[in-house]
Design a protein around this motif. Structure first.
Motif, PDB file in Angstrom:
ATOM      1  N   GLN A   1      31.718   7.982  -7.322  1.00 29.49           N
ATOM      2  CA  GLN A   1      30.492   8.763  -7.341  1.00 29.49           C
ATOM      3  C   GLN A   1      29.677   8.398  -8.576  1.00 29.49           C
ATOM      4  O   GLN A   1      30.220   8.348  -9.691  1.00 29.49           O
ATOM      5  CB  GLN A   1      30.811  10.258  -7.326  1.00 29.49           C
TER       6      GLN A   1
ATOM      7  N   ILE B   1      28.377   6.830 -13.099  1.00 31.86           N
ATOM      8  CA  ILE B   1      29.784   6.744 -13.461  1.00 31.86           C
ATOM      9  C   ILE B   1      29.944   5.995 -14.776  1.00 31.86           C
ATOM     10  O   ILE B   1      29.179   5.092 -15.084  1.00 31.86           O
ATOM     11  CB  ILE B   1      30.599   6.039 -12.343  1.00 31.86           C
TER      12      ILE B   1
ATOM     13  N   LYS C   1      40.267  11.513 -15.522  1.00 34.16           N
ATOM     14  CA  LYS C   1      39.651  11.580 -14.183  1.00 34.16           C
ATOM     15  C   LYS C   1      38.750  10.358 -13.926  1.00 34.16           C
ATOM     16  O   LYS C   1      37.660  10.476 -13.343  1.00 34.16           O
ATOM     17  CB  LYS C   1      38.887  12.890 -13.988  1.00 34.16           C
TER      18      LYS C   1
ATOM     19  N   GLU D   1      37.456   7.000 -12.191  1.00 29.21           N
ATOM     20  CA  GLU D   1      37.361   6.548 -10.802  1.00 29.21           C
ATOM     21  C   GLU D   1      37.403   5.032 -10.689  1.00 29.21           C
ATOM     22  O   GLU D   1      37.675   4.497  -9.613  1.00 29.21           O
ATOM     23  CB  GLU D   1      36.064   7.091 -10.180  1.00 29.21           C
TER      24      GLU D   1
ATOM     25  N   LEU E   1      33.577  11.026 -19.052  1.00 33.52           N
ATOM     26  CA  LEU E   1      33.603  11.245 -17.593  1.00 33.52           C
ATOM     27  C   LEU E   1      33.045  12.609 -17.238  1.00 33.52           C
ATOM     28  O   LEU E   1      32.343  12.758 -16.225  1.00 33.52           O
ATOM     29  CB  LEU E   1      35.036  11.078 -17.063  1.00 33.52           C
ATOM     30  N   TRP E   2      33.328  13.612 -18.054  1.00 33.62           N
ATOM     31  CA  TRP E   2      32.729  14.932 -17.838  1.00 33.62           C
ATOM     32  C   TRP E   2      31.209  14.840 -17.904  1.00 33.62           C
ATOM     33  O   TRP E   2      30.505  15.418 -17.067  1.00 33.62           O
ATOM     34  CB  TRP E   2      33.240  15.907 -18.903  1.00 33.62           C
TER      35      TRP E   2
ATOM     36  N   LYS F   1      29.666  13.206 -14.810  1.00 26.58           N
ATOM     37  CA  LYS F   1      29.819  14.082 -13.645  1.00 26.58           C
ATOM     38  C   LYS F   1      28.851  15.270 -13.729  1.00 26.58           C
ATOM     39  O   LYS F   1      28.298  15.708 -12.710  1.00 26.58           O
ATOM     40  CB  LYS F   1      31.270  14.549 -13.524  1.00 26.58           C
ATOM     41  N   GLU F   2      28.647  15.801 -14.943  1.00 25.04           N
ATOM     42  CA  GLU F   2      27.647  16.856 -15.125  1.00 25.04           C
ATOM     43  C   GLU F   2      26.247  16.315 -14.841  1.00 25.04           C
ATOM     44  O   GLU F   2      25.422  16.996 -14.219  1.00 25.04           O
ATOM     45  CB  GLU F   2      27.725  17.419 -16.550  1.00 25.04           C
TER      46      GLU F   2
ATOM     47  N   ARG G   1      25.455  13.982 -12.806  1.00 21.42           N
ATOM     48  CA  ARG G   1      25.336  13.892 -11.348  1.00 21.42           C
ATOM     49  C   ARG G   1      25.005  15.252 -10.735  1.00 21.42           C
ATOM     50  O   ARG G   1      24.132  15.362  -9.866  1.00 21.42           O
ATOM     51  CB  ARG G   1      26.639  13.334 -10.770  1.00 21.42           C
ATOM     52  N   LYS G   2      25.691  16.291 -11.188  1.00 17.61           N
ATOM     53  CA  LYS G   2      25.431  17.640 -10.662  1.00 17.61           C
ATOM     54  C   LYS G   2      23.969  18.038 -10.865  1.00 17.61           C
ATOM     55  O   LYS G   2      23.336  18.624  -9.977  1.00 17.61           O
ATOM     56  CB  LYS G   2      26.334  18.667 -11.362  1.00 17.61           C
TER      57      LYS G   2
END
Length: 379
Positions: free
Chosen positions: A30, A33, A56, A58, A349-350, A353-354, A356-357
Motif C-alpha cells: 500500500q 510506502i 510492519k 511491506e 512505517l507509521w 501509513k498515517e 495514506r489515511k
C-alpha cells in the motif's frame, strides 16, 4: 505469474499526494510506502520477524553491488534467490549498485561498456555493465530491479550532467533489451524500473523524465537527488519529475530522507521511498518520534521512564523507556542498537501509513502542515 500492477486509489484534492496499491507476486504494497534498507540482504541488527511484527514492513531493499561481492550470485542461486536465502517472503527491491560503484568503489573507470571498479572489501577489480547488472539482479531474484545508471555528484557542471544523463539513457536501453531477453529464474515475475537523472538542471530533468516515461516499464524511479543539494532544490526537482512521469505508474524517489522530506515529497506525488537514515541514525542515538527528534545519549533522558513513543503502533516503542535505551546505548550494548533501529523504522512505517489515511480522507495537507514542525522539534 503476473507483472507488477499499480492501482491508483485516490489523489489528495489539495496536493499531488496519492494513495495506491502495488501488486507483485510476493504480495501487495500500500502506497505511499517506506522501504527499509537491507543492503547485504538484512536490515542491520533486525530479524525478519521484527521487520514483520514490529516495523510492519511491506517491502525491503537489497543492493546489487554488495550482494554481488558477498555472498555472490553462486550462493544466492543455490539458495533459490534472496527471498529463500534471507527468509523474507514479501516483496524485495534491489538497487542496481550504480550509486555504490560511484560512491564506495575505488579507482573506477567509466566507459561506454560499463564501469571498471575496485571492491571496497579487498581491492579486487570488477566490471559492471548494464547486461551484467541485469544478470546479477536476475540471480538475486528481487520483485523490482533497477536499471544501471550513473549518479552524478552534486554539484555537477552542465556539460558533465548532460553527458552522464545521455550515458544513463543508453545504458537503460541496453538494460531493457537484456532484461527482456533473459528469463525469470525462480518462477515469479521480476519488474524493471528505469531511473531519471539530469542533476539539478531543469531541461535535463525534463528530458530524462520524458525518456523514462516513454519506456513504458511498470514503474519509474527518480535518482540523483538527496546527494547534497539544498532541501528546496530537492523538492523542486522532485516535483518537476513527478509532473512528467506517468500518472498510472508508481514513482520511487531514491534515498530520501528525513520524516519531513518524505511528507513533503508525498505531497509532490511520490509513492515509494527508501533511506538508511532511520537505522543509521538510530545506531548513533538519534530517535525520530511523533513528538520530535530525540538524542537519546543526552543526560536529560537518564531518569525518563516514559516510553520511547506511545504515539505509534509498535510494541517496542510503547514498552521500553527512554532511560533504558539510553543506558543500553551508553553501555554499548548491542540490544540498544536493535531497539533504536526497530523504533525508528516502525516510526517511518507509521508515518507513511498515517499519510495514506489522510490522503484517503482528503485532509492530507492540513495534517502534514501541522505535523512537520512537530517532527522537526529537538526534544
Amino acid at each position: 505469474m503476473a507483472a507488477l500492477q499499480f492501482q491508483l486509489q485516490h489523489t489528495d484534492p489539495q496536493s499531488k499526494a496519492r494513495a495506491g496499491e502495488i501488486t507483485t507476486d510476493h504480495g501487495t504494497i500500500q502506497t505511499p510506502i517506506f522501504m527499509p534498507v537491507g543492503t547485504v540482504g538484512s536490515v542491520k541488527s533486525l530479524t525478519v520477524e521484527q521487520l514483520k511484527s514490529e516495523v510492519k514492513a511491506e517491502i525491503i531493499l537489497g543492493n546489487t553491488y554488495h550482494l554481488y561481492l558477498r555472498p555472490g550470485t553462486e550462493v544466492l542461486e543455490a539458495a533459490g534467490g534472496l527471498h529463500k536465502f534471507n527468509g523474507w517472503d514479501r516483496p524485495i527491491l534491489t538497487d542496481s549498485g550504480g550509486y555504490q560503484v560511484f560512491s564506495l568503489a575505488g579507482n573506477r573507470k567509466i566507459k561506454e561498456e560499463g564501469v571498471v571498479f575496485q571492491s571496497h572489501i579487498d581491492g579486487s577489480k570488477h566490471l559492471f555493465t548494464p547486461e551484467s547488472v541485469m544478470d546479477i539482479q536476475r540471480s538475486i531474484g528481487a520483485d523490482i530491479v533497477m536499471a544501471f545508471d550513473e549518479c552524478p555528484p552534486y554539484p555537477s557542471d552542465y556539460t558533465y550532467a548532460k553527458k552522464s544523463m545521455e550515458l544513463t539513457h543508453r545504458w537503460l536501453e541496453r538494460c531493457i533489451k537484456h532484461f527482456h531477453n533473459t528469463p525469470d529464474k525462480y518462477g515469479y515475475t521480476q519488474n524493471l524500473f528505469p531511473i531519471v537523472q539530469g542533476s539539478t538542471y531543469k531541461d535535463l530533468r525534463t528530458a530524462s523524465s520524458q525518456f523514462v516515461a516513454n519506456t513504458n516499464l511498470t514503474g519509474c524511479a527518480i535518482g540523483g537527488l538527496s546527494v547534497g543539494e539544498p532541501e528546496e532544490m530537492m523538492y523542486e526537482f522532485t516535483e518537476l519529475c513527478c509532473d512528467e512521469l506517468p500518472i498510472q505508474k508508481p514513482r520511487y524517489l531514491m534515498g530520501v530522507g528525513t520524516p519531513w522530506n518524505i511528507l513533503e515529497c508525498i505531497a509532490l506525488g511520490v509513492d515509494m521511498f527508501d533511506c538508511v537514515m532511520p537505522t543509521r541514525n538510530g545506531r548513533n542515538a538519534m530517535l525520530f518520534t511523533s513528538k520530535g527528534v530525540i538524542n537519546i545519549d543526552n543526560k536529560k533522558w537518564e531518569k525518563d521512564f516514559s516510553p520511547l513513543d506511545d504515539g505509534i503502533d509498535c510494541h517496542i516503542s510503547n514498552y521500553y523507556s527512554k532511560a533504558y535505551l539510553r543506558h543500553l546505548i551508553k553501555a554499548k550494548e548491542i540490544t540498544g542498537l536493535t531497539l533504536a533501529s526497530v523504533h525508528n523504522l516502525a516510526f517511518y512505517l507509521w508515518l507513511v501509513k498515517e499519510a495514506r489515511k489522510h490522503v484517503l480522507a482528503g485532509d492530507f495537507v492540513s495534517w502534514k502542515n501541522e505535523l512537520v514542525p512537530v517532527l522537526k522539534t529537538r526534544l
